[in-house]
Design a protein around this motif. Structure first.
Motif, PDB file in Angstrom:
ATOM      1  N   MET A   1       0.832  -1.199   0.000  1.00  0.00           N
ATOM      2  CA  MET A   1       0.000   0.000   0.000  1.00  0.00           C
ATOM      3  C   MET A   1       0.869   1.254   0.000  1.00  0.00           C
ATOM      4  SD  MET A   1      -2.854  -1.205   2.793  1.00  0.00           S
ATOM      5  CE  MET A   1      -3.623   0.399   2.915  1.00  0.00           C
ATOM      6  N   ALA A   2       1.933   1.248   0.804  1.00  0.00           N
ATOM      7  CA  ALA A   2       2.839   2.396   0.868  1.00  0.00           C
ATOM      8  C   ALA A   2       3.506   2.634  -0.484  1.00  0.00           C
ATOM      9  CB  ALA A   2       3.884   2.182   1.954  1.00  0.00           C
ATOM     10  N   LEU A   3       3.850   1.551  -1.180  1.00  0.00           N
ATOM     11  CA  LEU A   3       4.441   1.676  -2.509  1.00  0.00           C
ATOM     12  C   LEU A   3       3.496   2.428  -3.450  1.00  0.00           C
ATOM     13  CD1 LEU A   3       6.605   0.757  -4.689  1.00  0.00           C
ATOM     14  CD2 LEU A   3       5.032  -1.153  -5.111  1.00  0.00           C
ATOM     15  N   ALA A   4       2.222   2.023  -3.450  1.00  0.00           N
ATOM     16  CA  ALA A   4       1.243   2.682  -4.314  1.00  0.00           C
ATOM     17  C   ALA A   4       1.083   4.157  -3.945  1.00  0.00           C
ATOM     18  CB  ALA A   4      -0.099   1.960  -4.218  1.00  0.00           C
ATOM     19  N   LEU A   5       1.036   4.453  -2.661  1.00  0.00           N
ATOM     20  CA  LEU A   5       0.901   5.838  -2.211  1.00  0.00           C
ATOM     21  C   LEU A   5       2.148   6.652  -2.538  1.00  0.00           C
ATOM     22  CD1 LEU A   5      -0.795   5.070   1.200  1.00  0.00           C
ATOM     23  CD2 LEU A   5      -1.901   6.118  -0.789  1.00  0.00           C
ATOM     24  N   ARG A   6       3.309   6.005  -2.481  1.00  0.00           N
ATOM     25  CA  ARG A   6       4.545   6.674  -2.898  1.00  0.00           C
ATOM     26  C   ARG A   6       4.442   7.055  -4.372  1.00  0.00           C
ATOM     27  NH1 ARG A   6       7.764   9.532  -4.142  1.00  0.00           N
ATOM     28  NH2 ARG A   6      10.046   9.501  -3.981  1.00  0.00           N
ATOM     29  N   GLY A   7       3.853   6.180  -5.164  1.00  0.00           N
ATOM     30  CA  GLY A   7       3.680   6.462  -6.577  1.00  0.00           C
ATOM     31  C   GLY A   7       2.756   7.638  -6.847  1.00  0.00           C
ATOM     32  N   LEU A   8       1.875   7.916  -5.900  1.00  0.00           N
ATOM     33  CA  LEU A   8       0.931   9.023  -6.054  1.00  0.00           C
ATOM     34  C   LEU A   8       1.424  10.300  -5.378  1.00  0.00           C
ATOM     35  CD1 LEU A   8      -2.424   7.073  -5.599  1.00  0.00           C
ATOM     36  CD2 LEU A   8      -1.404   7.916  -7.729  1.00  0.00           C
ATOM     37  N   GLY A   9       2.685  10.296  -4.957  1.00  0.00           N
ATOM     38  CA  GLY A   9       3.273  11.553  -4.532  1.00  0.00           C
ATOM     39  C   GLY A   9       3.692  11.681  -3.087  1.00  0.00           C
ATOM     40  N   MET A  10       3.326  10.741  -2.225  1.00  0.00           N
ATOM     41  CA  MET A  10       3.728  10.836  -0.827  1.00  0.00           C
ATOM     42  C   MET A  10       5.189  10.406  -0.677  1.00  0.00           C
ATOM     43  SD  MET A  10       0.500   9.298   1.304  1.00  0.00           S
ATOM     44  CE  MET A  10      -1.150   9.950   1.109  1.00  0.00           C
ATOM     45  N   ASP A  11       5.849  10.903   0.382  1.00  0.00           N
ATOM     46  CA  ASP A  11       7.170  10.360   0.672  1.00  0.00           C
ATOM     47  C   ASP A  11       6.990   9.061   1.460  1.00  0.00           C
ATOM     48  OD1 ASP A  11       6.895  10.919   3.467  1.00  0.00           O
ATOM     49  OD2 ASP A  11       7.794  12.896   3.228  1.00  0.00           O
ATOM     50  N   ARG A  12       8.101   8.374   1.719  1.00  0.00           N
ATOM     51  CA  ARG A  12       8.002   7.044   2.306  1.00  0.00           C
ATOM     52  C   ARG A  12       7.318   7.068   3.662  1.00  0.00           C
ATOM     53  NH1 ARG A  12      10.542   3.808   5.923  1.00  0.00           N
ATOM     54  NH2 ARG A  12      10.584   1.566   5.458  1.00  0.00           N
ATOM     55  N   ASP A  13       7.715   7.975   4.535  1.00  0.00           N
ATOM     56  CA  ASP A  13       7.136   8.003   5.875  1.00  0.00           C
ATOM     57  C   ASP A  13       5.645   8.324   5.825  1.00  0.00           C
ATOM     58  OD1 ASP A  13       9.580   7.392   6.966  1.00  0.00           O
ATOM     59  OD2 ASP A  13      10.091   9.465   7.473  1.00  0.00           O
ATOM     60  N   GLN A  14       5.263   9.291   5.006  1.00  0.00           N
ATOM     61  CA  GLN A  14       3.840   9.617   4.840  1.00  0.00           C
ATOM     62  C   GLN A  14       3.069   8.408   4.318  1.00  0.00           C
ATOM     63  OE1 GLN A  14       4.349  12.921   2.110  1.00  0.00           O
ATOM     64  NE2 GLN A  14       3.630  14.384   3.643  1.00  0.00           N
ATOM     65  N   ALA A  15       3.659   7.734   3.344  1.00  0.00           N
ATOM     66  CA  ALA A  15       2.982   6.614   2.700  1.00  0.00           C
ATOM     67  C   ALA A  15       2.724   5.478   3.690  1.00  0.00           C
ATOM     68  CB  ALA A  15       3.809   6.112   1.521  1.00  0.00           C
ATOM     69  N   PHE A  16       3.707   5.156   4.531  1.00  0.00           N
ATOM     70  CA  PHE A  16       3.509   4.076   5.501  1.00  0.00           C
ATOM     71  C   PHE A  16       2.485   4.474   6.567  1.00  0.00           C
ATOM     72  CE2 PHE A  16       7.180   1.934   3.737  1.00  0.00           C
ATOM     73  CZ  PHE A  16       6.902   0.596   3.979  1.00  0.00           C
ATOM     74  N   ALA A  17       2.523   5.722   6.990  1.00  0.00           N
ATOM     75  CA  ALA A  17       1.541   6.171   7.985  1.00  0.00           C
ATOM     76  C   ALA A  17       0.134   6.135   7.412  1.00  0.00           C
ATOM     77  CB  ALA A  17       1.893   7.581   8.452  1.00  0.00           C
ATOM     78  N   GLU A  18      -0.003   6.588   6.164  1.00  0.00           N
ATOM     79  CA  GLU A  18      -1.324   6.576   5.525  1.00  0.00           C
ATOM     80  C   GLU A  18      -1.787   5.148   5.268  1.00  0.00           C
ATOM     81  OE1 GLU A  18      -4.831   8.243   3.692  1.00  0.00           O
ATOM     82  OE2 GLU A  18      -3.412   8.784   5.287  1.00  0.00           O
TER      83      GLU A  18
END
Length: 327
Positions: A298-315
């Motif tokens: 999920m974090a990988l997909a969110l990273r692809g949509l513009g979040m940084d790694r820490d944001q992506a894992f938290a989201e």
């Protein structure tokens, strides 16, 4: 006596480019690859030429220029309507070591409102578990045309469409796997096509070296994409290993390395019970490996949509905690 020399088939030139011996063979240019794939898609090639072309390309190994040219040819003929999509999620490899945890990642992301198109090429290799086999169990809409995709995305934010429903010529090439004895480059090509022009294309390329070629092809096409060596060849982050992200955004390549999430490797399950996915989704069972894989994917997909790694894992953690466990 007829002494007229028969004319060479127009496609023969492309077989010759790839097969003219160690010194004579070469890569195709992007333009040549575009023309060759155009003829394949238009049904202007003999079956013998098709088999020879696919296996010569497989032996040589396709490069970024060729992948971009093949994609150009497809997109020139793409009949898909304009449908808004956030993530293009190809699923062509199947899993044999671990369950397909990426399906839970996609479901949770769709629950959060992201529009995800998944597509695959069928259960073409024995002993592997494919997305298509689990759609009903996991309540993921199976669509047979773009109208059904549009409806599923509007209602569920998630849709799966078989390759044969939107590119039957490519599906036929994939189906030659059991005739030719090897996978063809079409398995790789299908991952890069992004038929609806999603905001980000996710690609999993298992064999080392191919990830950079795919990233370069997406770069040539001007696409936004992330390529990884996914677990088993699917878009799924292996939490027991370092994950290298090969990204391209607005024509600019970037790289990122994510550390392993577990200090020790998890034991591989003795067998794959798909119902375990449902139990974990509903909170009726836990799975240390699976839940890490879901979160990281999920974090990988969110990273692809513009979040940084820490944001992506938290989201990702927030989205998982708020998933709709009733479906």
């Amino acid at each position: 006596m007829n002494l007229i020399t028969p004319a060479e088939h127009p496609f023969a030139q492309f077989v010759r480019i790839l097969g003219k011996g160690k010194r004579g063979a070469r890569n195709m240019t992007r333009e040549e690859a575009r023309e060759a794939m155009g003829m394949l898609l238009d049904g202007e090639v003999e079956d013998t030429q098709l088999g020879a072309f696919l296996m010569l390309l497989r032996h040589k190994e396709e490069n970024a220029e060729e992948l971009a040219g093949f994609t150009d040819a497809f997109r020139q003929r793409n009949l898909a309507p304009k449908i808004a999509v956030d993530l293009d999620w190809p699923s062509y490899a199947g899993k044999k070591r671990h369950l397909p945890w990426y399906l839970l990642a996609a479901k949770a992301l769709a629950d959060s409102g992201l529009r995800i198109l998944m597509h695959g090429g069928g259960a073409h290799t024995a002993g592997r578990l494919y997305s298509e086999q689990l759609l009903e169990l996991l309540d993921i809409p199976l669509c047979q045309d773009w109208d059904q995709v549009a409806m599923a995305l509007d209602e569920r934010q998630l849709a799966f469409i078989p390759l044969g429903a939107w590119a039957p010529q490519l599906q036929r090439m994939i189906d030659l796997r059991n005739t030719l004895g090897l996978r063809s480059p079409i398995h790789s090509l299908a991952r890069i096509l992004n038929p609806l022009g999603a905001r980000c294309g996710l690609q999993s390329i298992f064999h080392p070296g191919y990830q950079a070629e795919h990233r370069q092809a997406s770069q040539l096409l001007g696409d936004h994409a992330i390529v990884i060596k996914g677990e088993g060849g699917e878009i799924e982050v292996n939490p027991d290993a370092i994950c290298h992200l090969y990204g391209t955004t607005a024509g600019q390549a970037w790289d990122e390395e994510w550390p392993a999430l577990s200090a020790l490797r998890h034991l591989k399950p003795e067998s794959l019970d798909a119902h375990h996915l449902v139990e974990v989704w509903r909170g009726e069972a836990e799975d240390a490996y699976g839940q890490l894989a879901v979160s990281a994917t999920m974090a990988l997909a969110l990273r692809g949509l513009g979040m940084d790694r820490d944001q992506a894992f938290a989201e990702a953690q927030r989205i998982w905690a708020n998933r709709k466990i009733s479906n």
